[in-house]
Scaffold this motif. Structure first.
Motif, mmCIF file in Angstrom:
data_model
loop_
_atom_site.group_PDB
_atom_site.id
_atom_site.type_symbol
_atom_site.label_atom_id
_atom_site.label_comp_id
_atom_site.label_asym_id
_atom_site.label_seq_id
_atom_site.Cartn_x
_atom_site.Cartn_y
_atom_site.Cartn_z
ATOM 1 N N LEU A 28 0.797 -1.231 0.408
ATOM 2 C CA LEU A 28 -0.064 -0.193 0.174
ATOM 3 C C LEU A 28 0.563 1.380 -0.128
ATOM 4 O O LEU A 28 0.366 2.462 -0.061
ATOM 5 N N ASP A 29 2.205 1.258 -0.426
ATOM 6 C CA ASP A 29 3.348 2.516 0.288
ATOM 7 C C ASP A 29 2.634 2.853 1.359
ATOM 8 O O ASP A 29 2.640 4.475 1.346
ATOM 9 N N GLY A 30 2.172 2.173 2.385
ATOM 10 C CA GLY A 30 1.345 2.421 3.818
ATOM 11 C C GLY A 30 2.677 3.593 4.489
ATOM 12 O O GLY A 30 4.320 3.487 4.091
ATOM 13 N N ARG A 31 2.006 4.272 5.708
ATOM 14 C CA ARG A 31 3.057 4.779 6.357
ATOM 15 C C ARG A 31 2.858 4.166 7.811
ATOM 16 O O ARG A 31 1.476 3.860 7.626
ATOM 17 N N LEU A 32 3.734 4.238 8.785
ATOM 18 C CA LEU A 32 2.959 3.328 9.548
ATOM 19 C C LEU A 32 2.540 3.831 10.741
ATOM 20 O O LEU A 32 3.768 4.413 11.891
ATOM 21 N N VAL A 33 1.490 4.354 11.483
ATOM 22 C CA VAL A 33 0.962 4.990 12.762
ATOM 23 C C VAL A 33 0.928 4.813 14.033
ATOM 24 O O VAL A 33 2.098 5.066 14.686
ATOM 25 N N CYS A 34 1.362 3.096 13.612
ATOM 26 C CA CYS A 34 1.276 2.649 15.141
ATOM 27 C C CYS A 34 1.077 1.226 14.601
ATOM 28 O O CYS A 34 0.725 0.881 14.159
ATOM 29 N N GLY A 35 1.842 0.249 16.272
ATOM 30 C CA GLY A 35 1.530 -1.039 15.583
ATOM 31 C C GLY A 35 2.826 -1.576 16.364
ATOM 32 O O GLY A 35 4.152 -1.233 15.482
ATOM 33 N N GLN A 36 2.523 -3.079 16.619
ATOM 34 C CA GLN A 36 4.525 -3.844 15.836
ATOM 35 C C GLN A 36 3.840 -5.238 16.113
ATOM 36 O O GLN A 36 2.596 -5.513 15.849
ATOM 37 N N ASP A 37 4.867 -6.222 15.616
ATOM 38 C CA ASP A 37 5.283 -7.341 14.982
ATOM 39 C C ASP A 37 4.198 -7.622 13.748
ATOM 40 O O ASP A 37 3.241 -8.489 13.318
ATOM 41 N N LEU A 38 5.058 -6.358 13.330
ATOM 42 C CA LEU A 38 4.226 -6.249 11.726
ATOM 43 C C LEU A 38 4.370 -8.407 11.513
ATOM 44 O O LEU A 38 4.119 -8.397 10.008
ATOM 45 N N ASP A 39 5.161 -8.532 11.544
ATOM 46 C CA ASP A 39 6.190 -9.654 10.632
ATOM 47 C C ASP A 39 4.739 -10.825 11.046
ATOM 48 O O ASP A 39 4.935 -12.400 10.540
ATOM 49 N N ARG A 40 4.215 -10.301 12.005
ATOM 50 C CA ARG A 40 3.350 -11.853 12.361
ATOM 51 C C ARG A 40 1.949 -12.244 11.218
ATOM 52 O O ARG A 40 1.773 -11.260 10.476
ATOM 53 N N PRO A 41 2.158 -13.229 11.118
ATOM 54 C CA PRO A 41 1.078 -13.458 9.777
ATOM 55 C C PRO A 41 -0.959 -12.836 10.116
ATOM 56 O O PRO A 41 -1.296 -12.613 11.228
ATOM 57 N N VAL A 42 -1.275 -12.713 9.117
ATOM 58 C CA VAL A 42 -2.781 -11.972 9.007
ATOM 59 C C VAL A 42 -3.418 -13.326 9.211
ATOM 60 O O VAL A 42 -3.389 -14.299 8.197
ATOM 61 N N THR A 43 -4.378 -12.804 9.896
ATOM 62 C CA THR A 43 -5.440 -14.178 10.169
ATOM 63 C C THR A 43 -6.697 -14.662 10.047
ATOM 64 O O THR A 43 -7.708 -14.902 9.707
ATOM 65 N N GLY A 44 -7.108 -12.878 9.796
ATOM 66 C CA GLY A 44 -8.687 -12.473 10.088
ATOM 67 C C GLY A 44 -8.898 -11.979 8.412
ATOM 68 O O GLY A 44 -7.901 -12.702 7.464
ATOM 69 N N LYS A 45 -10.219 -11.380 7.559
ATOM 70 C CA LYS A 45 -10.318 -11.434 6.514
ATOM 71 C C LYS A 45 -10.150 -9.532 6.223
ATOM 72 O O LYS A 45 -10.247 -8.489 7.102
ATOM 73 N N VAL A 46 -9.932 -9.413 5.072
ATOM 74 C CA VAL A 46 -10.001 -7.886 4.911
ATOM 75 C C VAL A 46 -11.685 -7.140 4.658
ATOM 76 O O VAL A 46 -12.063 -7.973 3.557
ATOM 77 N N ARG A 47 -11.584 -6.419 5.091
ATOM 78 C CA ARG A 47 -13.042 -5.662 5.231
ATOM 79 C C ARG A 47 -13.163 -3.703 4.634
ATOM 80 O O ARG A 47 -11.959 -3.379 4.656
ATOM 81 N N ILE A 48 -14.137 -3.742 3.968
ATOM 82 C CA ILE A 48 -14.175 -1.819 3.545
ATOM 83 C C ILE A 48 -15.462 -1.650 4.141
ATOM 84 O O ILE A 48 -16.259 -2.210 4.583
ATOM 85 N N ALA A 49 -15.245 -0.707 5.021
ATOM 86 C CA ALA A 49 -15.722 0.334 5.462
ATOM 87 C C ALA A 49 -16.500 0.935 5.141
ATOM 88 O O ALA A 49 -16.828 2.265 4.956
#
Length: 547
Positions: A146-167
């Motif tokens: 996403l060419d994103g900027r990390l605002v907050c959060g840790q452990d980005l190497d952990r796998p995604v477990t949920g689904k992608v939702r659009i609000a």
């Protein structure tokens, strides 16, 4: 960088062949040209002694000049890691204008290959938002895609477990749709952002470069939620997030690879059958290059300078595939063809080294003492310390100048060289025959003539039965008509000629005497090129002209 020109002698190289190649390559280098000495076979004991005497490295061995994969591959290869995202792969392909990319890990270990076709198939299969958990995606990959900027959060190497939702729904509905562990894409909607975080999502993607309020960031930090800010709108993010899957999910693991030593002629059928655009070149499991199928059309030929020979049968295998640019020799002309005019220096002297040394002086290039010693050794070896009938006044004059430059006594050094060459200790009959063997086309016959020069021939003649057996094996293997072995007695200046094959009458006619048990005694005969080959040629001509 330009490919070097190889300066190379004949198969079963002798001292003149090796030392002339080294000397002429050095002259070319002194003239500013890229030349490398080479050899077409194993060196003999005499040549080994000479090289060690002057501390000169043995020339590189070239078994043949058939084009190989290493000659047409490119070592400038764009690669990708199996952990790279599909988006990074696409950007790489666009940047470098490539249609396929090898996948490597641990630096250069090949694990797969991915093509434009693999990317296209991925998009054709996209009928709905991908389940990133099944693709083994982690949050670091989402951030990059996403060419994103990390605002907050840790452990980005952990796998995604949920689904992608659009609000896209109302805030009340969002509370029902979003589940713990999901990734939510949302624009500048503060309430929707807070509701999503309160539902225990894993990651909030704020799209369109919208500002993240302190309240949202504080709520996310308190719940361990990752917030990514991206400049793209929500629709674009929905597309890009699917490109966060790792390359390993779409790469091909069954890859057609070649080794750098594979012959081009052998790989063509594989390429025709598979019809890929590119093929990795692998050595010991590591990627070292890439072959483009279009480069198979006109592979660049090796450039070669032949020294001390000019007959196809004596040249390295595949010489017809190389581009001969020069010939420096002192033998008869033997039928090599070239595609264009070339420089030839051909003189009736006793050694090619004599020609090479005089080429230095003609061009006003000083000969280093080390090179002078090598060229001197070659002259003394080929002329048998001037006892051979091939020796000329020019050879002796050249040798004297070289001896002065090298600081050597001709007689003392010459005897040391010949003594080293006359040793047969540790050599099998087959090795003795192959140590100095040359092939000739004499009339309609393929003839191999070997020569061994010794101080005392009795020991070698005592091995006659074993020698004949080895000669018969060589004849059968290489399909020769005749195989001759010259056992040359340096001290008495004579040769015992041992031979096998047909027509035996050709040998007897050439030397005017019948053979006794497959051996002719030829007093005064010491030269293969001047005293053995010419009589055989005349005998073959007489046989053709006979009624």
């Amino acid at each position: 960088m330009a490919k070097p020109v190889y300066v190379i002698g004949h198969r079963s190289p002798d001292t003149d062949s090796i030392c002339s190649a080294i000397g002429y390559a050095h002259l070319k280098q002194a003239l500013g040209e890229s030349a490398v000495p080479a050899r077409a076979g194993k060196i003999n004991a005499e040549t080994k002694f000479v090289l060690e005497y002057f501390g000169v490295k043995m020339p590189a061995l070239i078994n043949d000049f058939y084009p190989r994969v290493k000659d047409i591959m490119t070592d400038r290869v764009v690669t990708v890691s199996p952990q790279s995202t599909v988006r990074e792969l696409g950007q790489l392909m666009k940047q470098h204008n490539v249609k396929s990319v090898p996948v490597v890990e641990s630096g250069s270990t090949l694990v797969g290959i991915v093509t434009v076709g693999d990317l296209a198939k991925r998009y054709f299969d996209e009928l709905e938002m991908q389940d990133l958990s099944e693709a083994g995606v982690d949050y670091a990959s989402v951030l990059r895609a996403l060419d994103g900027r990390l605002v907050c959060g840790q452990d980005l190497d952990r796998p995604v477990t949920g689904k992608v939702r659009i609000a896209g729904a109302r805030t009340q509905t969002m509370a029902q749709l979003v589940e713990p562990g999901d990734i939510v894409l949302v624009g500048d909607r503060n309430k929707a952002q807070l509701v999503s975080i309160e539902q225990g999502i894993a990651c909030l993607v704020v799209t369109g470069g919208a500002a993240v309020t302190d309240a949202v960031e504080q709520s996310a930090r308190s719940r361990g939620v990752i917030i990514i800010s991206t400049p793209y709108d929500t629709y674009t993010c929905a597309r890009l997030i699917n490109q966060s899957i790792p390359v390993r999910m779409i790469m091909q693991t069954k890859v057609v690879v070649f080794k750098p030593t594979d012959l081009v002629a052998d790989i063509k059928s594989v390429i025709v059958a598979t019809n890929h655009r590119n093929y990795p070149v692998v050595e010991n499991g590591r990627l070292i290059g890439l072959i483009n199928r279009d480069r198979l059309i006109v592979p660049e030929r090796e450039k070669v300078i032949l020294v001390d020979h000019n007959e196809p049968g004596q040249a390295a295998e595949g010489i017809e595939e190389a581009q001969i640019v020069e010939i420096i020799d002192h033998h008869r002309l033997g039928g090599l063809e070239t595609s264009e005019p070339i420089f030839i220096c051909h003189e009736p002297v006793g050694a090619t080294a004599t020609i090479v040394a005089n080429m230095y002086w003609h061009r006003h290039i000083d000969i280093p003492s080390q090179i002078a010693g090598l060229l001197l050794a070659a002259i003394l070896s080929d002329t048998l310390l001037f006892k051979s009938p091939t020796a000329t006044p020019k050879d002796r004059e050249t040798a004297e100048k070289l001896a002065a430059a090298a600081g050597l006594d001709i007689q003392e050094f010459g005897r040391a060289v010949l003594k080293a060459g006359s040793s047969i200790a540790g050599l099998t009959p087959a090795e003795l025959i192959q140590s100095d063997l040359k092939e000739f086309l004499i009339g309609e016959y393929r003839v191999a003539i070997a020569q061994v020069s010794v101080m005392e021939p009795a020991e070698l003649l005592g091995l006659k039965d074993e020698l004949l057996q080895a000669m018969q094996s060589l004849r059968a293997k290489e399909n020769y008509d005749l195989v001759l072995l010259m056992i040359t007695d340096i001290l008495s200046e004579a040769t015992h000629l041992v031979f096998v094959g047909q027509p035996a009458a050709l040998v007897s006619q050439a030397f005017g005497q019948p053979a006794r048990d497959g051996v002719l005694y030829l007093p005064g005969v010491m030269s293969r090129k001047k005293q053995v080959v010419p009589p055989l040629i005349e005998a073959a001509r007489a046989k053709v002209g006979a009624p």
